[in-house]
Design an enzyme around this catalytic site. Structure first.
Site, short mmCIF file in Angstrom:
data_model
loop_
_atom_site.label_atom_id
_atom_site.label_comp_id
_atom_site.label_asym_id
_atom_site.label_seq_id
_atom_site.Cartn_x
_atom_site.Cartn_y
_atom_site.Cartn_z
CB SER A 11 48.29 12.82 -4.02
OG SER A 11 47.53 13.91 -3.55
CE1 TYR A 44 48.93 12.62 1.38
CE2 TYR A 44 47.47 14.44 0.85
CZ TYR A 44 48.35 13.46 0.45
OH TYR A 44 48.65 13.31 -0.88
CB SER A 45 49.16 19.33 4.83
OG SER A 45 49.03 20.66 4.41
N GLY A 73 46.37 8.74 -5.77
CA GLY A 73 46.01 10.12 -6.09
C GLY A 73 44.52 10.29 -6.31
#
Length: 368
Positions: free
Chosen positions: A87, A186-187, A323
């Site tokens: 991420s 969070y998406s 991430g």
């Protein structure tokens, strides 16, 4: 893909150490480096096959590794190795979106439906800002994907996914809240959509815009947007997922399943350079960087427009992102003044949770 490392899988790993290169140093400086190596060893001991890290401060630059690059070997983790950044990709994508805002080609208040008509329910009320700061309410696509030990997960290893396929999976589920902008959840779905918006606004793939606007100008030669390519080119540690009676080597896989939400590959050096340039004002004007550092909704995660932050034990606020890319996990943070940076990547062994040890490493990096 987030929190996959919390799964508990029986695994046996060997641990080998590779210290940072020796250099003349004062006693406090040497103590700091020793402490960094100890904290990195603790990360591996808490639940990793191997780890690598880079820390920069007023005393210079330190690089260290711990554990092994591959199970069944004594080969050390390459100190300049590449890894899947998960991420942290989102911060690159957000930077490109905000550059397009600065150019007048996008607006933060643009509705998703303006650029992607009919793609998401309530698309006329969900804005690009909502996608960037995870306040859209769109169901997270990650929660729709099979995970180990489901056989479908292994069957999908080489599958090429499109953003449209992934978004379609997500929007089959109802929103997690309404109206958009009222809460934080969070998406990764939002970043798949942002990748599509970039493509609509520029007539080029989002990855090519990242390369053109960020990777080439900053000379981030160890960073790539692999698309559907399964390999990690150059030196790298092997990554694993739970499989069978232990761990399955999952270094090679089709990363299109992560797309604009997490497919990029990078190095500690490149991530440090990227965040130094971003926070130093080289990539965005001040007013957009300020918005990037502004929390989207009260009570939510400390997360702005594609940028997260955390407060260390000594009160130093640092900005960056973390991430989770299945077989790789990473963290990269920089102090607001750009004077201190720390990037850490590991390959989890799923025998424990290294989060607390990672926090201790980052505290040592910024407070030690």
């Amino acid at each position: 893909m987030r929190h996959l490392h919390r799964a508990v899988v029986a695994a046996t790993t060997g641990v080998a150490l590779l210290a940072a290169p020796a250099a003349a140093a004062t006693a406090p400086e040497e103590q700091h480096r020793v402490a960094l190596q100890e904290r990195l060893d603790e990360v591996v001991g808490a639940g990793a096959v191997g780890a690598l890290a880079e820390v920069r401060d007023e005393r210079g630059r330190w690089r260290g590794t711990s554990g092994v690059a591959e199970l069944g070997s004594t080969r050390p983790v390459p100190v300049r190795g590449r890894f899947r950044a998960g991420s942290i990709t989102k911060t690159f994508v957000a930077t490109v979106v905000l550059q397009l805002v600065d150019e007048g080609r996008l607006r933060l208040g643009d509705a998703v439906a303006r650029w992607l008509p009919g793609v998401v329910p309530d698309g006329r009320r969900i804005t690009l800002r909502h996608l960037l700061n995870h306040t859209s309410g769109l169901h997270d696509v990650v929660e729709t994907l099979p995970m180990p030990p489901q056989q479908e997960f292994y069957d999908n290893r080489w599958r090429t996914w499109t953003a449209a396929e992934l978004v379609s999976r997500a929007v089959e589920h109802p929103p997690t809240f309404r109206p958009p902008g009222s809460a934080f959840d969070y998406s990764s779905t939002g970043y798949l959509l942002l990748g599509q918006v970039v493509e609509e606004a520029t007539d080029r793939p989002w990855g090519r815009e990242v390369e053109r606007r960020i990777l080439r100008p900053l000379r981030l030669h160890g960073t790539s947007v692999p698309g559907a390519s399964p390999r990690i080119r150059g030196p790298h540690p092997h990554g694993y997922v739970p499989g069978g009676d232990g761990l399955l080597d999952y270094t090679e896989m089709n990363p299109s399943v992560m797309g604009a939400g997490g497919e990029m590959i990078s190095t500690t050096r490149d991530l440090d350079r990227f965040f130094a340039a971003l926070l130093g004002g080289r990539l965005l004007p001040d007013h957009l960087l300020d918005q990037m550092q502004t929390q989207g909704v009260a009570g939510g995660r400390p997360y702005g427009l594609g940028l997260a932050w955390r407060d260390t034990s000594c009160g130093v606020r640092v900005y960056g992102n973390d991430g989770d890319a299945l077989a790789y996990q990473s963290w990269s943070f920089t102090s607001a003044d750009g004077e201190r940076q720390a990037t850490l990547a590991l390959t989890p062994d799923f025998g424990g949770d290294p989060d607390d040890a990672v926090d201790a490493f980052l505290d040592e990096a910024f407070c030690g």
